[in-house]
Design a protein around this motif. Structure first.
Motif, short mmCIF file in Angstrom:
data_model
loop_
_atom_site.label_atom_id
_atom_site.label_comp_id
_atom_site.label_asym_id
_atom_site.label_seq_id
_atom_site.Cartn_x
_atom_site.Cartn_y
_atom_site.Cartn_z
N PHE A 118 0.82 -1.21 0.00
CA PHE A 118 0.00 0.00 0.00
C PHE A 118 0.85 1.27 0.00
CE2 PHE A 118 -2.96 -3.18 1.55
CZ PHE A 118 -4.14 -2.83 0.92
N GLY A 119 2.18 1.10 0.03
CA GLY A 119 3.06 2.26 -0.01
C GLY A 119 3.92 2.44 1.22
N GLY A 120 3.80 1.56 2.19
CA GLY A 120 4.61 1.66 3.39
C GLY A 120 3.90 2.33 4.55
N LEU A 121 4.65 2.68 5.57
CA LEU A 121 4.08 3.26 6.77
C LEU A 121 3.32 4.55 6.46
CD1 LEU A 121 3.88 3.16 9.87
CD2 LEU A 121 5.94 4.56 9.97
N GLY A 122 2.09 4.64 6.94
CA GLY A 122 1.27 5.82 6.70
C GLY A 122 0.29 5.65 5.58
N PHE A 123 0.43 4.58 4.80
CA PHE A 123 -0.46 4.39 3.64
C PHE A 123 -1.30 3.12 3.75
CE2 PHE A 123 3.07 7.01 2.19
CZ PHE A 123 2.42 8.02 1.49
N ASN A 124 -0.98 2.26 4.69
CA ASN A 124 -1.69 1.00 4.79
C ASN A 124 -3.12 1.23 5.30
OD1 ASN A 124 0.27 1.50 7.11
ND2 ASN A 124 -1.24 0.19 8.09
N ILE A 125 -4.06 0.43 4.77
CA ILE A 125 -5.47 0.56 5.14
C ILE A 125 -5.77 -0.25 6.39
CG2 ILE A 125 -7.83 0.18 4.35
CD1 ILE A 125 -6.79 0.45 1.49
N PHE A 126 -5.17 -1.44 6.47
CA PHE A 126 -5.45 -2.35 7.57
C PHE A 126 -4.23 -2.45 8.49
CE2 PHE A 126 -7.90 -3.80 3.90
CZ PHE A 126 -9.19 -3.77 4.42
N ASN A 127 -4.50 -2.77 9.75
CA ASN A 127 -3.41 -3.00 10.69
C ASN A 127 -2.56 -4.17 10.19
OD1 ASN A 127 -2.15 -4.43 13.08
ND2 ASN A 127 -2.81 -2.51 14.03
N PRO A 128 -1.28 -3.97 9.91
CA PRO A 128 -0.47 -5.04 9.32
C PRO A 128 -0.37 -6.29 10.18
CG PRO A 128 0.62 -2.91 9.07
CD PRO A 128 -0.54 -2.70 9.99
N ALA A 129 -0.16 -6.13 11.48
CA ALA A 129 -0.01 -7.30 12.35
C ALA A 129 -1.28 -8.14 12.36
CB ALA A 129 0.35 -6.86 13.77
N LEU A 130 -2.43 -7.47 12.39
CA LEU A 130 -3.69 -8.21 12.39
C LEU A 130 -3.96 -8.86 11.04
CD1 LEU A 130 -6.03 -5.88 14.49
CD2 LEU A 130 -4.94 -8.02 15.16
N MET A 131 -3.54 -8.23 9.96
CA MET A 131 -3.68 -8.86 8.65
C MET A 131 -2.82 -10.13 8.57
SD MET A 131 -5.79 -7.67 6.42
CE MET A 131 -5.12 -8.10 4.81
N GLY A 132 -1.60 -10.06 9.12
CA GLY A 132 -0.75 -11.24 9.15
C GLY A 132 -1.38 -12.35 9.98
N ARG A 133 -1.96 -11.98 11.13
CA ARG A 133 -2.61 -12.99 11.97
C ARG A 133 -3.84 -13.57 11.28
NH1 ARG A 133 -6.35 -14.16 15.93
NH2 ARG A 133 -5.52 -15.33 17.72
N ALA A 134 -4.62 -12.73 10.62
CA ALA A 134 -5.81 -13.23 9.93
C ALA A 134 -5.42 -14.22 8.83
CB ALA A 134 -6.60 -12.06 9.33
N PHE A 135 -4.33 -13.93 8.13
CA PHE A 135 -3.89 -14.82 7.05
C PHE A 135 -3.50 -16.20 7.59
CE2 PHE A 135 -0.51 -16.68 4.46
CZ PHE A 135 -1.13 -16.74 3.23
N VAL A 136 -2.69 -16.21 8.65
CA VAL A 136 -2.26 -17.52 9.16
C VAL A 136 -3.41 -18.24 9.88
CG1 VAL A 136 0.17 -16.88 9.32
CG2 VAL A 136 -1.34 -16.45 11.28
N LEU A 137 -4.36 -17.51 10.45
CA LEU A 137 -5.50 -18.16 11.10
C LEU A 137 -6.37 -18.85 10.07
CD1 LEU A 137 -7.35 -18.71 13.53
CD2 LEU A 137 -8.45 -16.51 13.10
N ILE A 138 -6.60 -18.19 8.94
CA ILE A 138 -7.43 -18.80 7.89
C ILE A 138 -6.69 -19.94 7.20
CG2 ILE A 138 -8.55 -18.32 5.68
CD1 ILE A 138 -9.01 -15.45 6.72
N THR A 139 -5.39 -19.80 7.03
CA THR A 139 -4.61 -20.80 6.30
C THR A 139 -4.31 -22.03 7.15
OG1 THR A 139 -3.57 -18.94 5.15
CG2 THR A 139 -2.57 -21.11 4.86
N TRP A 140 -3.96 -21.82 8.41
CA TRP A 140 -3.63 -22.95 9.30
C TRP A 140 -4.48 -22.85 10.57
CZ3 TRP A 140 0.48 -20.02 7.12
CH2 TRP A 140 1.14 -20.67 6.06
N PRO A 141 -5.80 -23.08 10.46
CA PRO A 141 -6.68 -22.89 11.63
C PRO A 141 -6.38 -23.84 12.78
CG PRO A 141 -7.86 -23.95 9.83
CD PRO A 141 -6.54 -23.50 9.27
N ARG A 142 -5.96 -25.08 12.48
CA ARG A 142 -5.71 -26.02 13.58
C ARG A 142 -4.53 -25.56 14.43
NH1 ARG A 142 -6.94 -31.29 14.67
NH2 ARG A 142 -8.04 -31.51 12.69
#
Length: 341
Positions: A118-142
């Motif tokens: 999204f352009g780096g710090l100051g331009f991201n729409i979503f919280n990066p850490a939570l996006m990373g957590r959402a990705f791994v939760l959906i990909t590896w739920p167990r």
């Protein structure tokens, strides 16, 4: 408002403007330091495994930041502490037993996709850490829903799997929660101190509040989002939560303290929902943002498929932050609306 013509051009809103000596780097490193009590608590409660998982997240986040900026010839921002903070927050949002690949991939997604694309710090729409957590939760739920009991020993190697307090409350009811912890007073104490299963950095309300107090005293965050977020969850879980006496749902009979001190509510409300970039800039809008996060969290916890809802609620409200700002524009200083005769 005219669009920016170059990355160095600054667009500001109406005056007056707040002047501060604090730089982005100073704020970011202060937030990192404010998380140290909760991080130290995670190492105490879950052993050296907590240090291992969090260190992997931080190193992967820094590598992802360096790689993208190297490939795109952007100025290096490793020293501003934002990538370090993303890795630290993601690590504190993972279960103690998280495999290395989850920590690494989650951090790379957080920094390289949610932030840098999204352009780096100051331009991201979503919280990066939570996006990373959402990705791994959906990909590896167990793997992301396998929790271990606290060991309260730095030298412990083996860990016993167990459910989180919110998981027990949702799946087996309040009576099971009281059976595990012995009594309601013992339950409250364990939830407050942090001696219970959960993500690495979310278990100790006490240590998280110490860090939150630092940010409030430094005025790096304000009360608007955390208080509205937490208060909404408290009120709604009291109205619609499980009755502590009967174990069933009853209006105005829930136990809000369990919901306030369980899961990632305190970590999310004070350290992630207050992300400068992804929330409304106007105070009234921040209250709306916090109330929205609280409503969504309660809906997911009480009637959704997950026992926790803080992560999804913040990410969903991130979508509405620009709309809230657009609807609730700042009032021009000194301007008074002239009433029609």
């Amino acid at each position: 408002m005219e669009a920016a013509k170059s990355p160095r051009e600054l667009i500001v809103s109406v005056s007056p403007h707040v002047k501060s000596e604090d730089s982005v780097a100073k704020i970011m490193w202060t937030v990192n330091l404010s998380l140290l009590p909760a991080f130290a608590g995670s190492v105490y409660f879950f052993g050296w495994r907590a240090l291992y998982v969090t260190a992997l997240c931080i190193v992967a986040a820094l590598f992802g930041e360096w790689l993208v900026e190297k490939l795109t010839s952007r100025p290096m921002t490793l020293s501003d502490g934002s990538a370090f903070l993303t890795g630290l927050l993601l690590g504190m949002n993972l279960p103690p037993s998280s495999p290395a690949y989850i920590a690494i991939i989650g951090s790379l997604v957080a920094v390289m996709v949610a932030k840098q694309m999204f352009g780096g710090l100051g331009f991201n729409i979503f919280n990066p850490a939570l996006m990373g957590r959402a990705f791994v939760l959906i990909t590896w739920p167990r793997a992301m829903t396998t929790w271990t009991a606290p060991v309260a020993s730095l030298g412990a190697v083996d860990a016993q799997t167990t459910a989180t307090p919110l998981g027990l409350l949702k799946e087996e009811g309040l009576h099971k929660l009281l059976e595990v912890f012995g009594s309601k007073s013992a339950l409250y104490m364990h939830l407050f101190v942090g001696n219970r299963a959960g993500s690495l950095g979310e278990t100790s309300v006490l240590l998280l509040l110490i860090g939150a107090a630092i940010l409030l005293l430094k005025r790096y965050i304000t009360w608007h989002i955390p208080l509205s977020f937490v208060a909404t969850v408290g009120v709604l879980t009291w109205i619609f939560g499980t009755n502590p006496e009967t174990g069933g749902l009853a209006l105005f009979g829930g136990d809000p303290l369990i919901h306030l001190m369980s899961g990632g509510l305190i970590l999310g409300a004070f350290f992630m929902a207050t992300d400068y970039v992804t929330v409304p800039t106007i105070k009234a809008g921040q209250v709306i943002f916090g109330v929205g996060c609280g409503i969504l969290t309660v809906i997911i916890r009480l009637w959704g498929g997950f026992p926790e809802g803080v992560m999804f609620s913040i990410l969903l409200m991130n979508c509405f932050a620009p709309l809230i700002d657009r609807r609730m524009r700042s009032r021009i200083f000194g301007y008074r609306k002239v009433e029609a005769a």
